[in-house]
Design an enzyme around this catalytic site. Structure first.
Site, PDB file in Angstrom:
ATOM      1  CB  THR A   1      -0.909   0.015   1.237  1.00  0.00           C
ATOM      2  OG1 THR A   1      -1.716  -1.159   1.244  1.00  0.00           O
ATOM      3  CG2 THR A   1      -1.810   1.247   1.231  1.00  0.00           C
TER       4      THR A   1
ATOM      5  CE  LYS B   1      -4.879  -2.595   0.489  1.00  0.00           C
ATOM      6  NZ  LYS B   1      -3.510  -3.119   0.553  1.00  0.00           N
TER       7      LYS B   1
ATOM      8  CE  LYS C   1       2.122   0.393   5.479  1.00  0.00           C
ATOM      9  NZ  LYS C   1       1.390   0.500   4.173  1.00  0.00           N
TER      10      LYS C   1
END
Length: 312
Positions: free
Chosen positions: A105, A181, A249
């Site tokens: 990602t 995503k 994150k």
């Protein structure tokens, strides 16, 4: 006479929960896979499953025409492909025409820049973040949110067939795959935080957590993340399948991308703060369901204790 085509050798960097599952699924599909990970234990586990390993990503260049990156973040992608502190990386050693399938990602802007850099080195990139968790990785049933050139898809065909139940082709260049995503991670992070908050509310009111889980999973308030993550809470088992720090994150990337677009996302921001608080409290490497421990510390309820029968 029909031409005989040779199956490419696949290099996979990152033998964590998702990478190990995908690498083993590729082996079972008959692909020649070489794994690589900084953890000796992960390499030994892949060898025990019948795979080959190398000690450094650089060693993959001699044999591999396709490299799959199942690493944690953009910094690790950068280090694997281009090296740290000018040492050089895998990209400069791959043969022209080789393919990099990038599954982490990352920000869409990073994916676009990466494609430009690799194309300049006569390499192809498939922007291909994955979703589905360790179980679906192992069974070859991931969802792949992908974008890239037709040439990249041709070279990736057998790898994607072995990894995924659903391959979404979202564009003809890098960026759209990572963009979708991010939408997924926005929802996943918000849903995990919301599930934790909802369970904290119920337990604070004295509701039996197992009963609450049963009711909600058969009611309109259910979500995939509630159904999947709350059992970890009920078992008191925070073994990381996806860690708190992963969502620190990912939701930071979501938030940063929102700032680039001048799009306010207060719900994502609230979830990010809860995961950040959980990480700051020392739960960063625990399962992402451990975000409920933030609520427990601020509330007056008790969490279910770990038990050997329920622990995974």
């Amino acid at each position: 006479m029909t031409a005989v085509t040779t199956s490419p050798v696949i290099g996979l960097v990152g033998l964590g929960a998702m990478g190990m599952g995908s690498a083993c699924a590729m082996l079972e599909a008959g692909l020649d896979v070489i794994g690589c990970d900084i953890s000796p234990g992960a390499c030994q586990a892949f060898e025990a499953a019948g795979g080959r390993t190398v000690a450094s990503p650089l060693e993959l260049a001699a044999e591999c025409q396709v490299v799959v990156l199942v690493v944690v973040n953009a910094d690790q992608v950068e280090q694997v492909l281009f090296g740290a502190q000018g040492e050089g990386g895998l990209a400069e050693r791959l043969a022209p025409g080789s393919l990099v399938i990038q599954c982490a990602t990352v920000a869409p802007s990073f994916a676009r820049e990466l494609e430009t850099r690799l194309n300049g080195m006569q390499l192809e990139l498939l922007d291909a973040p994955i979703s589905g968790g360790a179980v679906k990785a192992r069974s070859g049933e991931l969802s792949v949110m992908s974008s890239g050139s037709e040439a990249a898809y041709v070279k990736a065909e057998r790898v994607l067939a072995a990894m995924a139940a659903n391959v979404y082709r979202l564009g003809d260049c890098a960026g759209p795959g990572s963009s979708v995503k991010l939408v997924n991670q926005h929802l996943a992070g918000v849903h995990i935080a919301a599930a934790a908050e909802a369970m904290a509310l119920g337990m604070s009111m004295g509701i039996d957590p197992d009963t609450l889980y049963d009711v909600i999973t058969h009611s309109a308030g259910n979500s995939w993340m509630f159904e999947n993550r709350v059992p970890h809470i009920l078992k008191g088992d925070y073994t990381p399948l996806s860690a708190v720090d992963i969502f620190v994150k990912d939701l930071n990337i979501v938030h940063s991308t929102g700032r680039e677009l001048k799009l306010a996302m207060p719900v994502a921001g609230s979830a990010l703060q809860q995961f950040t608080a959980a990480s700051g409290a020392g739960f960063g490497r625990e399962d992402d369901s451990a975000v409920i421990k933030v609520y427990q510390r601020l509330g007056s309820f008790s969490l279910p204790a770990a038990n050997d029968e329920g622990a995974q």
